[in-house]
Design a protein around this motif. Structure first.
Motif, PDB file in Angstrom:
ATOM      1  N   SER A 115      42.343  39.011  45.243  1.00  0.00           N
ATOM      2  CA  SER A 115      42.566  38.945  43.794  1.00  0.00           C
ATOM      3  C   SER A 115      42.873  40.319  43.236  1.00  0.00           C
ATOM      4  O   SER A 115      42.222  41.304  43.599  1.00  0.00           O
ATOM      5  N   THR A 135      41.972  36.345  38.610  1.00  0.00           N
ATOM      6  CA  THR A 135      42.249  34.913  38.567  1.00  0.00           C
ATOM      7  C   THR A 135      41.898  34.233  39.885  1.00  0.00           C
ATOM      8  O   THR A 135      41.274  33.169  39.909  1.00  0.00           O
ATOM      9  N   ASP A 138      38.141  34.041  40.254  1.00  0.00           N
ATOM     10  CA  ASP A 138      37.603  32.970  39.421  1.00  0.00           C
ATOM     11  C   ASP A 138      37.803  31.611  40.097  1.00  0.00           C
ATOM     12  O   ASP A 138      36.906  30.766  40.106  1.00  0.00           O
ATOM     13  N   ASP A 151      51.922  30.220  37.266  1.00  0.00           N
ATOM     14  CA  ASP A 151      51.607  30.657  35.899  1.00  0.00           C
ATOM     15  C   ASP A 151      52.636  30.183  34.879  1.00  0.00           C
ATOM     16  O   ASP A 151      52.329  30.055  33.693  1.00  0.00           O
ATOM     17  N   ARG A 155      38.853  31.096  30.998  1.00  0.00           N
ATOM     18  CA  ARG A 155      39.481  30.163  31.929  1.00  0.00           C
ATOM     19  C   ARG A 155      38.733  28.838  31.869  1.00  0.00           C
ATOM     20  O   ARG A 155      37.654  28.725  31.288  1.00  0.00           O
ATOM     21  N   SER A 194      44.648  28.631  25.304  1.00  0.00           N
ATOM     22  CA  SER A 194      45.665  29.479  25.936  1.00  0.00           C
ATOM     23  C   SER A 194      46.819  29.803  25.002  1.00  0.00           C
ATOM     24  O   SER A 194      47.266  30.946  24.940  1.00  0.00           O
TER      25      SER A 194
END
Length: 596
Positions: free
Chosen positions: A12, A16, A19, A132, A308, A345
């Motif tokens: 990472s 992200t 997580d 993404d 998130r 978001s």
């Protein structure tokens, strides 16, 4: 627990993938699987031959590169002398996180999946390629993939008899416990390292650099505040070359810290020690022991990041309020992702703002869960825009202050850029900023007669100013810079410096001011106009070509312009022009550093 032992390894860069790995760990524990979650470079890779079930979660950085915390693993895994049966006892799955706007979309995950198969591993599923760019983010691909993955895993390792899955609304134990101290009050000496630094400054031992100046370099009417910030690094042991980056550890604003403590009912002066619940879990190295709540919230927890999905999942399990829990569970479900996107978001709502929207839940969050709920503040990387040969003992950066509006009442602000912009070195007492340096993605030629062509619109020019300073100090004059901005009188960084270097014959400067005429003009058009010179430099004089700036559309436009130059002025076919560009990339004569 069953005898099955799942290992989740992650690579990472921005947090992200970490997580997601932690989410997989929680989902495994809900299925009664014993699970370890580790960064790839924290795991002894030679032990991989003994693992029976491994899930790899990895991001792709830069131009198809592995993240920093998996580079050692990556080098080991691609050794040519590894036997093709090395991993024949291992069932595995690979989950990739990428961005399809980049040419090498999920390159690391694809390559890792192929390599694990070559070494005899058995893939439970095809690699998952999270994107993404999808409207719902990576979860659009991840959710159905995880459904299939857990079906495969439970087929191999069913939930033990007499036990059942732990449902989503029931909280799992926290990773740490916070043991509050009765008679200790907050003191500032806990905020720094407790041992003498060994070697050059690093993330665990940053250098507290005095800020020398903090100057706005865009005009007063320009839409963006851009700062040239200078630090004094004399005596720090820091050295750097053109192309290197400095990492800066920001902190939350005093008003946000106060608001967070009020919403959660925390006293910032409380002090605690941190204890992990599991023997193979270590405490975060960046947190002092003991630690104050103020230090934890101001310097460690990223309370202004956009949460998130895992945040809502964890929060739902801690909520005592039926209505709030129902909404949190909806946001954490696969079916609730469109609603979560609209709520969180799209408007870039922060963790702190979400906690304010769910006050009954926020007020009931046990402090033990703070480190599970909220990710750590990540250091921010900036291109160094000065050379030690030109400015000994100094380090400069060019910072675009991030501030924009969404439909929310308050503007969205970049944590690090706004924090840096708020610091005034002219006030009483020195301003010190924790920083350290690491190699960047650009390396410049050592041969003195090798020309360089640099394309750096906007703040993308930052690393090229360091390169030009360094090369001029070494007597290298073959410097061609394409610089673009909106207005000559508003955001033309270092105009006087460039003009003086032109006058001395050390630099050829080509500018594109996009808003100064009816038709917008960009650097890629200027490249085409100087096609004969660019071809001459690249093909006959062995020049190196560099590109830095925003990743949105400029890199594609510059690449297209280069390809057309190869065809028009080099007489190459479309296919040969693409091969020529690929060869430049392979030999590091075409290097790119972009950011979102």
């Amino acid at each position: 627990m069953s005898s099955a032992r799942l290992l989740v390894l992650f690579g990472s860069q921005t947090g992200t993938a970490e997580d997601m790995a932690e989410r997989l760990g929680r989902e495994a524990r809900r299925r009664r699987l014993d699970c370890r979650v580790l960064a790839l470079d924290s795991y002894p890779v030679v032990n991989l031959i003994n693992e029976s079930l491994v899930i790899f979660v990895c991001a792709t950085t830069g131009q198809g590169d592995p993240p920093d915390n998996m580079k050692n693993f990556w080098r080991f895994l691609f050794r040519k002398n590894l036997p093709p049966t090395s991993l024949c006892q291992m069932d595995f799955a690979v989950l990739g996180l990428g961005d399809s706007s980049y040419a090498k979309f999920n390159f690391v995950a694809k390559k890792l999946h192929r390599r694990l198969l070559q070494l005899g591993g058995c893939a439970l599923l095809p690699a998952c390629l999270g994107d993404d760019q999808h409207e719902l983010g990576p979860d659009a691909a991840i959710d159905p993939w995880l459904h299939d993955l857990w079906g495969k895993v439970l087929g191999l390792y069913p939930v033990p008899p007499g036990l059942s899955m732990i449902p989503p609304g029931v909280p799992l134990p926290s990773k740490f416990t916070l043991q509050f101290l009765q008679e200790v009050s907050r003191t500032e000496e806990w905020c720094g390292p407790t041992t003498d630094p060994q070697g050059p400054p690093s993330e665990l031992q940053p250098f507290l650099a005095p800020m020398v100046s903090n100057q706005r370099v865009t005009g007063p009417s320009h839409f963006q505040d851009v700062r040239l910030i200078e630090f004094d690094i004399a005596g720090s042991g820091i050295s750097f070359a053109a192309g290197d980056v400095v990492l800066i550890q920001p902190e939350n604003s005093a008003s946000h810290v106060q608001q967070f403590c009020q919403v959660l009912g925390l006293d910032p002066d409380w002090c605690f020690t941190l204890q992990p619940r599991e023997p193979d879990v270590s405490c975060p190295a960046r947190l002092p022991q003991p630690c104050s709540v103020h230090h934890l919230v101001s310097r460690y927890l990223d309370i202004t990041s956009v949460p998130r999905r895992s945040f809502f999942e964890l929060l739902a399990g801690l909520s005592p309020d039926e209505l709030e829990q129902e909404k949190l569970l909806e946001f954490s479900s696969a079916q609730g992702q469109e609603g979560l996107y609209d709520y969180c978001s799209r408007p870039r709502r922060t963790i702190l703002e979400v906690l304010c929207d769910f006050p009954h839940t926020a007020g009931a969050v046990p402090p033990d869960y703070l480190l599970d709920l909220i990710p750590p503040i990540r250091p921010r990387a900036f291109s160094i825009t000065s050379s030690l040969l030109a400015l000994p003992g100094r380090l400069q950066i060019l910072v675009a202050v991030v501030q924009y509006w969404t439909r929310l009442k308050e503007p969205r602000r970049g944590l690090c850029s706004c924090w840096l912009a708020s610091l005034d070195p002219g006030q009483a007492g020195p301003i010190r900023v924790p920083l350290w340096v690491r190699p960047g993605g650009l390396t410049f030629p050592k041969m003195p007669d090798t020309p360089v062509v640099m394309v750096g619109p906007g703040t993308g020019v930052a690393p090229f100013r360091a390169a030009i300073q360094e090369r001029v100090a070494q007597g290298q004059t073959g410097n061609l810079l394409f610089f673009g901005c909106r207005h000559r009188d508003q955001d033309f960084y270092w105009e006087a410096e460039w003009r003086e270097l032109e006058r001395r014959g050390c630099l050829t400067l080509v500018t594109a001011f996009s808003r100064e005429q009816e038709q917008k003009v960009y650097v890629q058009q200027r490249l085409r106009e100087l096609g004969p010179l660019v071809w001459e430099l690249l093909d006959r004089r062995g020049a190196h070509f560099y590109l830095a700036g925003n990743a949105k559309s400029m890199p594609a436009g510059v690449t297209e312009a280069l390809t057309s130059i190869f065809q028009e002025h080099g007489g190459l076919s479309s296919r040969d022009a693409a091969s020529y560009l690929a060869r430049l990339q392979r030999t590091l004569r075409f290097q790119v550093e972009t950011w979102a």
